[in-house]
Write a protein that holds these residues in place. Structure first.
Motif, PDB file in Angstrom:
ATOM      1  N   TYR A 176       4.251   5.921  -5.547  1.00  0.00           N
ATOM      2  CA  TYR A 176       4.173   6.164  -6.991  1.00  0.00           C
ATOM      3  C   TYR A 176       3.107   7.208  -7.319  1.00  0.00           C
ATOM      4  O   TYR A 176       3.282   8.013  -8.235  1.00  0.00           O
ATOM      5  CB  TYR A 176       3.889   4.856  -7.731  1.00  0.00           C
ATOM      6  N   ARG A 177       2.012   7.223  -6.563  1.00  0.00           N
ATOM      7  CA  ARG A 177       0.991   8.250  -6.808  1.00  0.00           C
ATOM      8  C   ARG A 177       1.510   9.636  -6.416  1.00  0.00           C
ATOM      9  O   ARG A 177       1.213  10.630  -7.095  1.00  0.00           O
ATOM     10  CB  ARG A 177      -0.291   7.908  -6.040  1.00  0.00           C
TER      11      ARG A 177
ATOM     12  N   ARG B 172       0.831  -1.209   0.000  1.00  0.00           N
ATOM     13  CA  ARG B 172       0.000   0.000   0.000  1.00  0.00           C
ATOM     14  C   ARG B 172       0.862   1.254   0.000  1.00  0.00           C
ATOM     15  O   ARG B 172       0.555   2.239  -0.688  1.00  0.00           O
ATOM     16  CB  ARG B 172      -0.920  -0.016   1.220  1.00  0.00           C
ATOM     17  N   ALA B 173       1.947   1.208   0.768  1.00  0.00           N
ATOM     18  CA  ALA B 173       2.843   2.363   0.815  1.00  0.00           C
ATOM     19  C   ALA B 173       3.531   2.594  -0.523  1.00  0.00           C
ATOM     20  O   ALA B 173       3.685   3.739  -0.961  1.00  0.00           O
ATOM     21  CB  ALA B 173       3.888   2.159   1.921  1.00  0.00           C
TER      22      ALA B 173
ATOM     23  N   ARG C 205      -0.902  -2.310   9.845  1.00  0.00           N
ATOM     24  CA  ARG C 205       0.463  -2.198  10.333  1.00  0.00           C
ATOM     25  C   ARG C 205       1.146  -1.005   9.674  1.00  0.00           C
ATOM     26  O   ARG C 205       0.758  -0.578   8.583  1.00  0.00           O
ATOM     27  CB  ARG C 205       1.255  -3.475  10.031  1.00  0.00           C
ATOM     28  N   ARG C 206       2.157  -0.516  10.328  1.00  0.00           N
ATOM     29  CA  ARG C 206       2.931   0.575   9.754  1.00  0.00           C
ATOM     30  C   ARG C 206       3.867   0.030   8.682  1.00  0.00           C
ATOM     31  O   ARG C 206       4.469  -1.043   8.864  1.00  0.00           O
ATOM     32  CB  ARG C 206       3.761   1.282  10.830  1.00  0.00           C
ATOM     33  N   PRO C 207       4.012   0.729   7.566  1.00  0.00           N
ATOM     34  CA  PRO C 207       4.994   0.291   6.558  1.00  0.00           C
ATOM     35  C   PRO C 207       6.405   0.363   7.138  1.00  0.00           C
ATOM     36  O   PRO C 207       6.631   0.927   8.204  1.00  0.00           O
ATOM     37  CB  PRO C 207       4.801   1.296   5.417  1.00  0.00           C
TER      38      PRO C 207
ATOM     39  N   GLU D  40      -0.992   1.283  -9.953  1.00  0.00           N
ATOM     40  CA  GLU D  40      -2.092   0.355 -10.215  1.00  0.00           C
ATOM     41  C   GLU D  40      -1.609  -1.086 -10.137  1.00  0.00           C
ATOM     42  O   GLU D  40      -2.319  -1.966  -9.632  1.00  0.00           O
ATOM     43  CB  GLU D  40      -2.677   0.645 -11.600  1.00  0.00           C
ATOM     44  N   ALA D  41      -0.391  -1.333 -10.614  1.00  0.00           N
ATOM     45  CA  ALA D  41       0.146  -2.693 -10.582  1.00  0.00           C
ATOM     46  C   ALA D  41       0.355  -3.186  -9.151  1.00  0.00           C
ATOM     47  O   ALA D  41       0.210  -4.380  -8.875  1.00  0.00           O
ATOM     48  CB  ALA D  41       1.469  -2.744 -11.348  1.00  0.00           C
ATOM     49  N   GLU D  42       0.694  -2.280  -8.238  1.00  0.00           N
ATOM     50  CA  GLU D  42       0.894  -2.686  -6.849  1.00  0.00           C
ATOM     51  C   GLU D  42      -0.387  -3.209  -6.217  1.00  0.00           C
ATOM     52  O   GLU D  42      -0.341  -3.962  -5.237  1.00  0.00           O
ATOM     53  CB  GLU D  42       1.440  -1.513  -6.022  1.00  0.00           C
TER      54      GLU D  42
END
Length: 375
Positions: free
Chosen positions: A38-39, A32-33, A79-81, A58-60
């Motif tokens: 990338y965004r 998610r991070a 959880r935290r990254p 998007e691929a992630e």
């Protein structure tokens, strides 16, 4: 696999342990991070680069879906990254520079999916592809900054090493602190001016060589007037590296016989040549920019060894403090080079430290010897 492809199904042949669940939750948080990174980068860009970064984000999501599927109800636990990804997102939000892309490249290249049995083979392959995509984007940024950046890095490193060596060598002879200080200031000014002038001449000369080597469009304007029975146009293209067949086809195209079907890599369309010229000059940098960067960064590096003397220190304490300050600066500059090159910052920093302090140690020993002889 495209960004819209469904995630590869993966079922476990065992009941997940608490360690499995914690690891998957960490993977989910990191994925998610990464998508957010990338965004954030995409928000600071436009055109093709923005599209590529949004495609990576998007691929992630495919990887997120995989870990969400395995976690089931445990996916709701947030959880935290990792610290690396938190830092990357912060940098991407506020800077969005080539440094962030270089760090993201290393992050993609260090993916644990290749050795984790709970990740699919396609996920491991995705990470390798993502690394190459980010590498390609980072290369664009490196090319845009490589000319002036090269001058800046070399200038700072030379200032650190040369002036530390000068200060240690003179200080080891036993002269007064004021003599060491003024020697260091003289070394700063002389080195900065020399570096700036040298970079200006070097970059200007390189650009002039590139300009002189650039093919002209004389074949386009002269072709209608050529003597077809003694056509030297083929020789022009052969001199540029074409084979006999490719040269004959290209000459026939210029004379209007047909559209060329020869090797397209030898295309001499004005639009393509203009792009190549821009790319070459971006990698070279401007002469004034390189000179200014070299002067300023040499001076900023060379001032560090004389800081203890500026604040009134003298003798061995001043030498020790100067060496420590320069050592820290060498680690930083080496680490930055490592980040931009996609290599290990620690290794590059330690290499820079060893080279710089090694050179300074030699001059210090020589200063001790000369000081002893004078005495």
């Amino acid at each position: 696999m495209s960004a819209t492809s469904p995630p590869e199904q993966h079922s476990l042949d065992r009941d997940p342990t608490k360690a499995d669940i914690r690891r998957w939750q960490q993977y989910l948080a990191d994925e998610r991070a990464e998508g957010a990174i990338y965004r954030e980068l995409a928000n600071r860009r436009d055109g093709e680069e923005r599209t590529i970064l949004l495609g990576l984000a998007e691929a992630e999501k495919r990887h997120e879906e995989h870990w969400t599927q395995l976690l089931g109800e445990h996916a709701n636990v947030r959880r935290r990254p990792s610290v690396r990804r938190i830092l990357l997102r912060l940098l991407a939000r506020h800077f969005g520079s080539v440094f962030v892309l270089a760090l993201a490249q290393r992050s993609e290249g260090n993916s644990p999916y290749a050795v984790d049995q709970d990740a699919t083979r396609s996920m491991a392959a995705d990470e390798l592809i993502h690394e190459e995509v980010v590498r390609g984007l980072a290369i664009r940024g490196r090319n845009r900054m490589s000319g002036n950046f090269r001058a800046a890095v070399f200038g700072a490193n030379d200032g650190l090493v040369s002036n530390l060596a000068l200060v240690l060598g003179i200080g080891a002879t036993g002269v007064s602190a004021s003599v060491v200080l003024f020697t260091g200031i003289a070394g700063l000014l002389a080195g900065a001016l020399s570096m700036g002038a040298g970079e200006f001449v070097s970059v200007r000369s390189q650009r002039e060589l590139l300009e002189a080597s650039k093919p002209t469009q004389i074949t386009l304007s002269a072709a209608p007037e050529l003597d077809i029975n003694a056509n030297e146009l083929v020789l022009v293209y052969k001199a540029r590296g074409m084979s006999q067949e490719d040269a004959e086809h290209r000459a026939a195209e210029r004379l209007g016989y047909f559209s060329c079907d020869c090797n397209p890599t030898f295309s001499l369309h004005p639009e393509r040549e203009e792009v190549e010229e821009i790319d070459e000059f971006e990698a070279t940098g401007s002469a004034w920019g390189a000179a200014g960067s070299s002067f300023c960064f040499f001076a900023s590096g060379a001032v560090i060894p004389i800081l203890p003397y500026l604040f009134g220190m003298s003798g061995m304490p001043a030498i020790i403090v100067a060496t420590i300050l320069v050592g820290i600066a060498l680690l930083v500059t080496g680490g930055i080079v490592g980040l931009l090159s996609g290599a290990s910052p620690a290794k590059r920093g330690l290499r820079q430290l060893a080279i710089g302090l090694g050179a300074a140690a030699v001059t210090y020993v020589l200063g001790l010897l000369f000081g002893a002889n004078v005495a």
